[in-house]
Design an enzyme around this catalytic site. Structure first.
Site, PDB file in Angstrom:
ATOM      1  N   ALA A 212      51.214  31.029  73.484  1.00  0.00           N
ATOM      2  CA  ALA A 212      50.985  31.149  72.040  1.00  0.00           C
ATOM      3  C   ALA A 212      49.630  30.647  71.582  1.00  0.00           C
ATOM      4  O   ALA A 212      49.363  30.629  70.377  1.00  0.00           O
ATOM      5  CB  ALA A 212      52.089  30.392  71.291  1.00  0.00           C
TER       6      ALA A 212
ATOM      7  N   ILE B 109      47.920  37.928  71.228  1.00  0.00           N
ATOM      8  CA  ILE B 109      49.174  38.371  70.613  1.00  0.00           C
ATOM      9  C   ILE B 109      50.092  37.178  70.369  1.00  0.00           C
ATOM     10  O   ILE B 109      50.709  37.065  69.298  1.00  0.00           O
ATOM     11  CB  ILE B 109      49.891  39.399  71.512  1.00  0.00           C
ATOM     12  CG1 ILE B 109      49.024  40.653  71.722  1.00  0.00           C
ATOM     13  CG2 ILE B 109      51.246  39.764  70.911  1.00  0.00           C
ATOM     14  CD1 ILE B 109      48.736  41.446  70.483  1.00  0.00           C
TER      15      ILE B 109
ATOM     16  N   SER C 268      54.180  46.568  78.303  1.00  0.00           N
ATOM     17  CA  SER C 268      52.850  47.111  78.069  1.00  0.00           C
ATOM     18  C   SER C 268      52.898  48.591  78.367  1.00  0.00           C
ATOM     19  O   SER C 268      53.748  49.065  79.144  1.00  0.00           O
ATOM     20  CB  SER C 268      51.837  46.409  78.990  1.00  0.00           C
ATOM     21  OG  SER C 268      50.638  47.147  79.112  1.00  0.00           O
TER      22      SER C 268
ATOM     23  N   TYR D 269      49.943  44.550  88.133  1.00  0.00           N
ATOM     24  CA  TYR D 269      50.146  44.349  86.696  1.00  0.00           C
ATOM     25  C   TYR D 269      51.196  45.328  86.172  1.00  0.00           C
ATOM     26  O   TYR D 269      52.114  44.949  85.431  1.00  0.00           O
ATOM     27  CB  TYR D 269      48.837  44.535  85.930  1.00  0.00           C
ATOM     28  CG  TYR D 269      48.983  44.297  84.447  1.00  0.00           C
ATOM     29  CD1 TYR D 269      49.265  43.021  83.952  1.00  0.00           C
ATOM     30  CD2 TYR D 269      48.859  45.335  83.526  1.00  0.00           C
ATOM     31  CE1 TYR D 269      49.421  42.788  82.582  1.00  0.00           C
ATOM     32  CE2 TYR D 269      49.005  45.120  82.167  1.00  0.00           C
ATOM     33  CZ  TYR D 269      49.289  43.854  81.707  1.00  0.00           C
ATOM     34  OH  TYR D 269      49.439  43.630  80.353  1.00  0.00           O
TER      35      TYR D 269
END
Length: 300
Positions: free
Chosen positions: A23, A27, A151, A176
């Site tokens: 955080a 995003i 994603s 990824y």
């Protein structure tokens, strides 16, 4: 045409508690800020304590009434995940929102202390273990939600069941893609299992489209500046996650992303994904393997 979704449509939700992993920037930071502005108590779960403190100060500077605290978490380490869950549980009996956001993108090959490929560990396995350890605090709360970030890159790879950790050869993009596909399949399978167990806790997947964040740190130096030309701001990308976490129309099992061309940018809506990501047998196989790797077992 329907009105575009915005955070302004959400009523304040005092008394609720949320965890946002990763955080301190991008995003994750924008999601934490948005939740704090709705009077939700937010735990910034970050691996760098100084950056977490700086993010907390920025949030309070923007919204003076914010209730924000920091707690160390490195999702690439199962030991850190276990320690975080134990510390959180000593201070809180319940949890309303878990935002599985922390991630790295296309990093050089690295093996974690647990023997895992780093992208799979950080982006997926750590969040699988974290969810399992915190779930008993969430199932006590009707309507609690787990939002797991995927994603558009999930399309880059399928799950390498015979070589999870790229021991036979490493591709940054495929590693990824695998990690983000795993996140998406986990979110769907989690909802199936929550429903089967009779819990009202909801699992939702979300992706931010193409958003400008510090995840581009491993991109070639010549490419990185181009991001400003075609990527949407992190604040816009975060709307998909906030919609998944807060909108009353979400039932669980959905995938939320931007409404623009190819889901690359825009305002949040429920979007579709490929057939592989919705294959229940593959999802069950991934769940079993994830339990074996993390030694965290739940919802069986």
């Amino acid at each position: 045409m329907s009105t575009k979704w915005s955070l302004q449509q959400v009523k304040p939700k005092p008394g609720r508690v949320a965890i946002v992993t990763g955080a301190n920037s991008g995003i994750g930071y924008e999601v934490a800020l948005g939740l704090a502005k709705k009077d939700i108590e937010v735990i910034l779960a970050c691996r760098n304590g100084q950056k977490a403190d700086e993010a907390r100060a920025k949030i309070i500077d923007e919204y003076a009434k914010a209730r924000v605290n920091c707690l160390l978490l490195d999702t690439s380490s199962l030991r850190s995940v276990e320690d975080f869950a134990a510390q959180f549980s000593t201070k809180h009996q319940t949890l309303d929102l878990l935002i599985n956001n922390a991630g790295i993108m296309m990093s050089p090959y690295e093996v974690t202390e647990d023997g895992f490929e780093n992208q799979l560990a950080t982006n997926y396995l750590g969040h699988f273990a974290l969810t399992g350890r915190l779930l008993p605090l969430m199932t006590r709360i009707p309507g609690s939600r787990i939002v797991t970030l995927s994603s558009l890159s999930y399309k880059w790879a399928e799950i390498q069941f015979g070589d999870f950790h790229a021991e036979k050869g490493y591709s940054r993009t495929k590693a990824y893609g695998q990690s983000k596909r795993a996140c998406l399949m986990f979110a769907f399978e989690l909802q199936h299992r929550l429903s089967d167990a009779g819990y009202d806790t909801r699992s939702v997947a979300a992706h931010p489209g193409l958003s400008k964040t510090n995840l581009d740190q491993y991109f070639p130096a010549l490419i990185r500046p181009l991001g400003n030309l075609f990527l949407q701001p992190a604040q816009q990308g975060a709307l998909s996650v906030l919609y998944a976490a807060l909108d009353t129309a979400i039932n669980g099992g959905e995938f939320v992303g931007p409404d623009g061309f190819q889901q690359m940018r825009g305002y949040p809506v429920v979007v579709d994904s490929d057939e592989y990501s919705k294959n229940r047998e593959l999802a069950k196989r991934l769940w079993t393997a994830s339990e074996f790797m993390t030694r965290v077992h739940f919802l069986n």
